[in-house]
Design an enzyme around this catalytic site. Structure first.
Site: not given
Ligand code: NDP
Length: 262
Positions: A28, A30-31, A77, A156, A169, A173
């Site tokens: 993950g 990509s963003r 995936n 998380s 969720y 976690k």
């Molecule tokens: P984003 O939603 O910004 O990014 C999610 C990433 O996961 C993307 O790269 C996406 O790929 C990839 N992804 C989604 N679904 C799948 C799948 N089925 N298989 C493989 N890859 C997948 O997430 P965040 O940056 O916000 O969060 C990153 C991590 O941090 C997560 O585990 C989240 O639970 C955890 N977290 C985030 C918090 C927050 O405040 N943001 C707080 C606490 C924990 P694509 O771009 O191709 O869709």
């Protein structure tokens, strides 16, 4: 320059290259947090392979910003065992070792339990917990052979505290934390470490969807009075991947501005 300032600047250069030559896989990337992690690890000298699931353009944009060379992007995936295996096969056809794994990819599908669809429960568990199992199982084979490696699983604060509307969720976690502790016990004798980083509320697309009211209610619970940045999380990940943390395993490092003490 005095001797003291010379020493200070030399050590800060070496600190920023903490991961020189290490090969690290980040899911993950990509963003969001993953993109920040990928960038900081590359700046620290690592060779990075990072995954996306559907947003290839976004992954390519991240790739263009990375310093260093030899980085690669993989489609993966996490809900599909075959997809994880294919990506790992592709990676190991040109990497002979993987020094670090960051299980960052994750999703939310929020809703109160009474109204939660079975598929929303399953998808969150499959992506966040079962996906982590797939990547760890594949990568630890190489790490055990090398008698070295560091795994960082992104959990998380919600996995520690629970949260109304996030039973799926929170379960995924909290599961990752128990999974990681068990893995640390299994792999310690092979010099492979496993730790979690538990972000609090971090400014990303995941938190951009929160209303201003929800955000201000959250800020009241954070002693440091701000949301975290992706760089705050990335720094903790970098530390746990580096040899600076070589005696740390089975731990959960919270990056949450003090909103919860574990
Ligand atoms: P984003 O939603 O910004 O990014 C999610 C990433 O996961 C993307 O790269 C996406 O790929 C990839 N992804 C989604 N679904 C799948 C799948 N089925 N298989 C493989 N890859 C997948 O997430 P965040 O940056 O916000 O969060 C990153 C991590 O941090 C997560 O585990 C989240 O639970 C955890 N977290 C985030 C918090 C927050 O405040 N943001 C707080 C606490 C924990 P694509 O771009 O191709 O869709």
């Amino acid at each position: 320059m005095t001797t003291a300032t010379k020493t200070a600047s030399t050590s800060s250069v070496s600190a920023s290259r903490l991961l020189d030559g290490k090969c690290i896989l980040v899911t993950g990337g990509s963003r969001g947090i993953g993109a920040g992690v990928v960038r900081l690890l590359a700046e620290a000298g690592a060779k990075i392979a990072f995954t996306y699931s559907s947003r290839e353009d976004s992954a390519r944009q991240v790739m263009e910003t990375l310093p260093g060379s030899g980085h690669q992007i993989l489609q993966m995936n996490l809900t599909s065992e075959e997809s994880v295996q294919e990506a790992l096969d592709q990676l190991t056809s040109n990497w002979t070792r993987i020094d670090g794994l960051v299980n960052n990819a994750g999703i939310t599908k929020d809703g109160l339990l009474m109204r939660m669809k079975t598929e929303d429960f399953d998808e969150v568990i499959q992506t966040n917990l079962r996906g982590t199992f797939f990547t760890c199982r594949a990568v630890t084979k190489l790490m055990i052979k090398a008698r070295a490696g560091s795994i960082v699983n992104i959990t998380s604060v919600i996995g520690l505290t629970g949260n109304a509307g996030q039973t799926n969720y929170a379960a995924s976690k909290a599961g990752v934390i128990g999974f990681t502790k068990s893995l640390a016990m299994e792999l310690g004798s092979r010099n492979v470490r496993a730790n979690c980083v538990a972000p609090g509320f971090i400014q990303t697309e995941m938190t951009d969807v929160l209303t201003d009211d929800v955000k201000s209610a959250i800020l009241k619970k954070i002693p440091l009075q701000s949301l975290g940045s992706v760089e705050d999380v990335a720094s903790a990940v970098k530390f746990l991947l580096s040899d600076e943390s070589k005696y740390i395993t089975g731990q959960t490092l919270s990056v949450n501005g003090g909103m919860h003490f574990n």
